[in-house]
Design an enzyme around this catalytic site. Structure first.
Site, PDB file in Angstrom:
ATOM      1  N   MET A 171       0.855  -1.117  -0.042  1.00 13.64           N
ATOM      2  CA  MET A 171       0.119  -0.015   0.066  1.00 13.64           C
ATOM      3  C   MET A 171       0.876   1.275   0.079  1.00 13.64           C
ATOM      4  O   MET A 171       0.444   2.500   0.366  1.00 13.64           O
ATOM      5  CB  MET A 171      -0.901  -0.064   1.087  1.00 13.64           C
ATOM      6  CG  MET A 171      -1.845  -0.949   1.076  1.00 13.64           C
ATOM      7  SD  MET A 171      -3.401  -0.857   1.959  1.00 13.64           S
ATOM      8  CE  MET A 171      -2.950  -0.639   3.673  1.00 13.64           C
ATOM      9  N   GLY A 172       2.284   0.946  -0.144  1.00 10.51           N
ATOM     10  CA  GLY A 172       3.042   2.234  -0.499  1.00 10.51           C
ATOM     11  C   GLY A 172       3.643   2.666   0.876  1.00 10.51           C
ATOM     12  O   GLY A 172       3.493   1.879   1.845  1.00 10.51           O
ATOM     13  N   LEU A 222       6.406   3.259   1.526  1.00 15.43           N
ATOM     14  CA  LEU A 222       7.633   2.083   1.825  1.00 15.43           C
ATOM     15  C   LEU A 222       8.710   2.270   2.670  1.00 15.43           C
ATOM     16  O   LEU A 222       9.082   3.388   3.123  1.00 15.43           O
ATOM     17  CB  LEU A 222       8.211   1.821   0.273  1.00 15.43           C
ATOM     18  CG  LEU A 222       7.306   1.269  -0.853  1.00 15.43           C
ATOM     19  CD1 LEU A 222       7.973   1.008  -2.102  1.00 15.43           C
ATOM     20  CD2 LEU A 222       6.286   0.389  -0.555  1.00 15.43           C
ATOM     21  N   GLY A 231      11.092  -2.626   5.867  1.00 14.79           N
ATOM     22  CA  GLY A 231      10.480  -4.027   5.631  1.00 14.79           C
ATOM     23  C   GLY A 231       9.935  -4.520   4.298  1.00 14.79           C
ATOM     24  O   GLY A 231      10.069  -5.608   3.782  1.00 14.79           O
ATOM     25  N   HIS A 232       9.178  -3.406   3.558  1.00 14.90           N
ATOM     26  CA  HIS A 232       8.742  -3.556   2.226  1.00 14.90           C
ATOM     27  C   HIS A 232      10.081  -3.989   1.321  1.00 14.90           C
ATOM     28  O   HIS A 232      10.115  -5.032   0.515  1.00 14.90           O
ATOM     29  CB  HIS A 232       8.218  -2.407   1.581  1.00 14.90           C
ATOM     30  CG  HIS A 232       6.729  -1.862   2.256  1.00 14.90           C
ATOM     31  ND1 HIS A 232       6.824  -0.861   3.057  1.00 14.90           N
ATOM     32  CD2 HIS A 232       5.644  -2.827   2.255  1.00 14.90           C
ATOM     33  CE1 HIS A 232       5.621  -0.950   3.593  1.00 14.90           C
ATOM     34  NE2 HIS A 232       4.772  -1.654   2.885  1.00 14.90           N
ATOM     35  N   GLN A 292     -10.635  -2.764   1.670  1.00 13.52           N
ATOM     36  CA  GLN A 292     -10.075  -3.278   3.004  1.00 13.52           C
ATOM     37  C   GLN A 292     -10.049  -2.567   4.381  1.00 13.52           C
ATOM     38  O   GLN A 292      -9.616  -2.996   5.163  1.00 13.52           O
ATOM     39  CB  GLN A 292      -8.713  -3.944   2.740  1.00 13.52           C
ATOM     40  CG  GLN A 292      -7.490  -3.016   2.794  1.00 13.52           C
ATOM     41  CD  GLN A 292      -6.279  -3.758   2.290  1.00 13.52           C
ATOM     42  OE1 GLN A 292      -6.075  -4.350   1.283  1.00 13.52           O
ATOM     43  NE2 GLN A 292      -5.438  -3.786   3.245  1.00 13.52           N
ATOM     44  N   GLN A 331      -2.877 -12.265   7.619  1.00 13.30           N
ATOM     45  CA  GLN A 331      -2.977 -11.934   5.857  1.00 13.30           C
ATOM     46  C   GLN A 331      -2.344 -13.015   5.175  1.00 13.30           C
ATOM     47  O   GLN A 331      -2.595 -13.519   4.148  1.00 13.30           O
ATOM     48  CB  GLN A 331      -2.454 -10.645   6.003  1.00 13.30           C
ATOM     49  CG  GLN A 331      -2.438 -10.264   4.199  1.00 13.30           C
ATOM     50  CD  GLN A 331      -1.898  -8.978   3.817  1.00 13.30           C
ATOM     51  OE1 GLN A 331      -2.990  -7.685   4.273  1.00 13.30           O
ATOM     52  NE2 GLN A 331      -0.720  -8.531   3.704  1.00 13.30           N
ATOM     53  N   SER A 364       6.311  -0.369  10.239  1.00 16.28           N
ATOM     54  CA  SER A 364       5.040  -0.191   9.819  1.00 16.28           C
ATOM     55  C   SER A 364       4.836   1.260   9.349  1.00 16.28           C
ATOM     56  O   SER A 364       5.132   2.295   9.917  1.00 16.28           O
ATOM     57  CB  SER A 364       3.985  -0.242  10.785  1.00 16.28           C
ATOM     58  OG  SER A 364       2.603  -0.278  10.447  1.00 16.28           O
ATOM     59  N   ARG A 408       1.994   2.782   9.636  1.00 16.95           N
ATOM     60  CA  ARG A 408       1.357   3.314  10.894  1.00 16.95           C
ATOM     61  C   ARG A 408       2.128   3.963  11.971  1.00 16.95           C
ATOM     62  O   ARG A 408       1.544   4.530  12.825  1.00 16.95           O
ATOM     63  CB  ARG A 408       0.168   2.143  11.186  1.00 16.95           C
ATOM     64  CG  ARG A 408      -0.887   2.142  10.206  1.00 16.95           C
ATOM     65  CD  ARG A 408      -1.886   1.028  10.652  1.00 16.95           C
ATOM     66  NE  ARG A 408      -2.719   0.374   9.582  1.00 16.95           N
ATOM     67  CZ  ARG A 408      -3.571   0.966   9.241  1.00 16.95           C
ATOM     68  NH1 ARG A 408      -4.059   2.116   9.630  1.00 16.95           N
ATOM     69  NH2 ARG A 408      -4.370   0.474   8.077  1.00 16.95           N
TER      70      ARG A 408
HETATM   71  P1  AMP Z   1       1.471  -2.933   3.617  1.00 15.52           P
HETATM   72  O1  AMP Z   1       2.070  -1.839   2.650  1.00 15.52           O
HETATM   73  O2  AMP Z   1       1.331  -2.422   4.877  1.00 15.52           O
HETATM   74  O3  AMP Z   1       0.140  -3.252   2.815  1.00 15.52           O
HETATM   75  O4  AMP Z   1       2.403  -4.174   3.359  1.00 15.52           O
HETATM   76  C1  AMP Z   1       2.795  -4.772   2.215  1.00 15.52           C
HETATM   77  C2  AMP Z   1       3.676  -6.096   2.308  1.00 15.52           C
HETATM   78  O5  AMP Z   1       4.617  -5.680   3.389  1.00 15.52           O
HETATM   79  C3  AMP Z   1       2.869  -7.082   3.391  1.00 15.52           C
HETATM   80  O6  AMP Z   1       3.126  -8.404   2.833  1.00 15.52           O
HETATM   81  C4  AMP Z   1       3.419  -6.760   4.544  1.00 15.52           C
HETATM   82  O7  AMP Z   1       3.185  -7.831   5.422  1.00 15.52           O
HETATM   83  C5  AMP Z   1       4.671  -6.491   4.453  1.00 15.52           C
HETATM   84  N1  AMP Z   1       5.371  -5.691   5.476  1.00 15.52           N
HETATM   85  C6  AMP Z   1       5.011  -4.724   6.171  1.00 15.52           C
HETATM   86  N2  AMP Z   1       5.601  -4.267   7.258  1.00 15.52           N
HETATM   87  C7  AMP Z   1       6.601  -5.410   7.255  1.00 15.52           C
HETATM   88  C8  AMP Z   1       7.881  -5.285   8.198  1.00 15.52           C
HETATM   89  N3  AMP Z   1       8.001  -4.549   8.953  1.00 15.52           N
HETATM   90  N4  AMP Z   1       8.534  -6.449   7.753  1.00 15.52           N
HETATM   91  C9  AMP Z   1       8.348  -7.143   6.872  1.00 15.52           C
HETATM   92  N5  AMP Z   1       7.335  -7.200   5.941  1.00 15.52           N
HETATM   93  C10 AMP Z   1       6.385  -6.096   6.170  1.00 15.52           C
END
Ligand code: AMP
Length: 283
Positions: A30-31, A33, A36-37, A61, A155, A187, A189
């Site tokens: 969801m950007g 970034l 983690g991404h 969602q 998820q 995150s 968030r």
């Molecule tokens: P999101 O942009 O939050 O929807 O996340 C996109 C992808 O990145 C999803 O597969 C998440 O589980 C993964 N993701 C988000 N935060 C992390 C993190 N801290 N470490 C690893 N993967 C992550």
């Protein structure tokens, strides 16, 4: 890096790559970034010849409109970060492209056993929205492999079950949660946190690890472990949604005979709802 907004362009690119015998990996996001991404993109690069990342803040969602409109959108820095890790293409559709009939006219996928527990219970309709957008993206990108984070563990299990149940021809890889030095799971968030809240938020990982240590020492009073963690979170100023010890494979409540567990937590503080989880293997 190719920047794509329409399904027609995306299909053309994917067709060209497939005709040239390229293996395609996909990372939906969801950007906004962060590291983690980017760790998912690096794994994707290891597993395929071409990597496509999608950036789409999926309205289907979100159960809360304020949460949807406040979600951080940082497309220019996202693109720069994707270029820096040598991503091959980014797909950035609009809501009109993803849902041309509107969200009410959209066929929806429900993965059984997910809406009624943990984040599904706390966020009605959330996982239907996730399953539906991920299935649509899989059909648009047609990847050989897709990479997800364990950070969103429920998820990840949902996507794996959907892929198995619908015989979708791709492999799903889950990657460990990328954390800040404090232990806080990265995150989008986390941006909602004040400095003081951010310090408190590092307690989430500590609390999860305390539960894990007690389980490993043979404590099997799951209810008491969960309740004590909830109290600790409340004392820190969180409003906890849940702290739950579950079977790792299907997220059903754990029994004392279960060995492969997952400890999952969701709690609100200020404007943020934070989630985290860790594995606990008792073998
Ligand atoms: P999101 O942009 O939050 O929807 O996340 C996109 C992808 O990145 C999803 O597969 C998440 O589980 C993964 N993701 C988000 N935060 C992390 C993190 N801290 N470490 C690893 N993967 C992550």
């Amino acid at each position: 890096m190719k920047k794509i907004t329409t399904v027609v362009e995306l299909r053309q690119l994917v067709t060209d790559w497939k005709l040239a015998g390229r293996r395609i990996a996909f990372v939906p996001t969801m950007g906004n970034l962060h590291q983690g991404h980017l760790s998912l993109v690096s794994k994707a690069k290891e597993r395929a010849d071409k990597v496509i990342v999608s950036i789409f803040v999926n309205p289907l969602q979100f159960d809360d409109n304020a949460d949807l409109s406040a979600y951080p959108r940082t497309i220019e820095t996202d693109i720069q970060q994707l270029i820096s890790v040598e991503c091959d293409a980014v797909f950035m559709p609009t809501a009109e492209i993803m849902y041309p009939e509107g969200m009410d006219g959209q066929t929806v996928i429900t993965v059984p056993g997910m809406e009624d527990k943990l984040c599904g219970q706390a966020r009605p309709g959330h996982f239907d929205g996730v399953a539906t957008v991920v299935a649509k993206l899989f059909n648009m990108v047609q990847p050989d492999v897709a990479v997800f984070g364990e950070k969103d563990y429920q998820q990840l299990l949902l996507v794996k079950k959907m892929v198995a149940d619908l015989n979708l021809p791709l492999e799903i890889i889950g990657l460990p949660t990328y954390r800040e030095a404090s232990g806080l799971a990265m995150s989008s968030r986390n941006q909602y946190l004040t400095e003081q809240q951010r310090k408190k938020a590092s307690s989430i990982y500590r609390i999860l690890n305390e539960v894990k240590a007690k389980l490993e020492k043979g404590d099997s009073d799951f209810g008491a472990l969960e309740q004590n963690s909830i109290k600790e979170l409340q004392q820190l100023g969180f409003v906890p949604d849940y702290v739950d010890i579950r079977q790792a494979g299907n997220l059903e409540p754990a029994k004392t005979s279960d060995k492969t567990l997952r400890i999952l937590l969701a709690a609100r503080i200020g404007k943020a709802r934070l989630i985290d989880n860790i594995a606990c293997n008792l073998d």
